[in-house]
Write an enzyme that holds these catalytic residues in place. Structure first.
Site, short mmCIF file in Angstrom:
data_model
loop_
_atom_site.label_atom_id
_atom_site.label_comp_id
_atom_site.label_asym_id
_atom_site.label_seq_id
_atom_site.Cartn_x
_atom_site.Cartn_y
_atom_site.Cartn_z
N ASP A 73 0.85 -1.26 -0.10
CA ASP A 73 -0.09 0.06 0.14
C ASP A 73 0.97 1.35 0.01
OD1 ASP A 73 -2.34 1.52 0.06
OD2 ASP A 73 -2.64 1.48 2.37
N ASP A 105 -1.00 -9.56 -5.39
CA ASP A 105 -2.42 -9.15 -5.16
C ASP A 105 -2.91 -9.05 -6.64
OD1 ASP A 105 -4.62 -7.54 -4.80
OD2 ASP A 105 -3.49 -5.55 -4.36
#
Length: 306
Positions: free
Chosen positions: A64, A206
């Site tokens: 992130d 991801d």
């Protein structure tokens, strides 16, 4: 020791890169991320050791980086987890230049080789423990129809004298981009399927995949979804959620298995075949700054040779 958390099911809310960039732009610019300071993790965290002489240990994690809120503290939180578990391989997504620049200094000091999967605003990367894994070559495979500069990072390495192919990627974000995500899954599965029979191939990343999308594409024969292969343990199912992980401060409650690990074991006779041995989620403890290292949980896996 980190506890496994769970969240409730509810209608989903998207948090694609555009939304994260807006949040990042609203924060004061971050300076140099000093990863040499004391870790900001909870004081009662116990040291873990996953590296053994016979098992391959891997962490896959979307860090992130596009969210700059307490980014330095969160980066040190990531490093604390890596120090605790000492993985042989780290597969990272959503790195930004400032993050990887300083992570590279830390990783080299800790005995890792660093591979970057791009030079744009955000990209993927890998850390390879020099004492256990030797880099042979790497390449970046572009997804031809991506609208978010996504790609596949491939590293061919040697582990215990045997060639191993490692892959990581950050598939297209947001619900409306399901068709592109499925194309990216097809490309990765083709790469895994077409690898030589004497080579183990491991993907972690991801994927932003929904189960319905995976069902439409299907996994090739011989490719394992590691979570499914290990019995679909509920405590390891969801890697992104808005109730257990409060970094996003999203009022709607939702959870997804965005982050996935796939393995295509070698099939040739006379060579070791990797087999999933263990899976757990990491990064589940809040840091002293009140945030988790990422809005995603990391996935820790170990693999034995058969």
């Amino acid at each position: 020791m980190e506890k496994v958390l769970d969240v409730e099911v509810s209608p989903e809310r998207e948090t694609g890169p555009k939304a994260k960039r807006k949040k990042s732009e609203g924060n004061a610019p971050q300076g140099c991320i000093d990863l040499t300071e004391d870790s900001p993790t909870c004081s009662n965290q116990q040291q873990q050791q996953t590296t053994t002489t016979d098992k391959l240990s891997v962490i896959s994690w979307n860090v992130d980086g596009l969210d700059t809120d307490n980014l330095a503290n969160r980066a040190r939180g990531l490093c604390s987890v890596l120090v605790s578990y000492k993985p042989d391989v780290v597969l990272l997504q959503e790195l930004i230049p400032n993050y990887i620049r300083n992570l590279k200094k830390w990783a080299v000091h800790k005995g890792y080789t660093v591979i970057e999967g791009g030079e744009g605003d955000y990209f993927t990367g890998m850390l390879l423990k020099n004492s256990r894994v030797t880099l042979l070559e790497s390449e970046i495979v572009t997804y031809p129809t991506t609208k978010m500069t996504r790609n596949l990072l491939v590293a061919k390495v040697s582990f215990k004298g045997q060639e191993l192919w490692l892959m990581t990627s950050h598939y297209e974000s947001c619900k409306e981009n399901g068709e592109e995500r499925m194309e990216q899954l097809r490309l990765v599965m083709q790469r895994m399927r077409e690898a030589p029979d004497n080579i183990n191939v491991l993907f972690g990343g991801d994927t932003n995949l929904r189960d319905t999308e995976v069902a439409k594409v299907g996994l090739p024969s011989g490719v394992l979804d590691v979570w499914e292969h290990l019995g679909k343990q509920e405590q390891c199912r969801y890697t992104w959620g808005t109730k257990a992980n409060t970094n996003r401060r999203i009022p709607q409650i939702c959870r997804f298995r965005f982050d996935r690990v796939y393995l295509r074991p070698a099939t040739s006779e006379g060579v070791p075949h990797l087999a999933p041995d263990h899976m757990a989620l990491v990064g589940l403890q809040k840091l002293h700054c009140g945030l988790y290292p990422s809005d995603h949980w990391g996935i820790l896996c170990s693999f034995s040779s058969e």
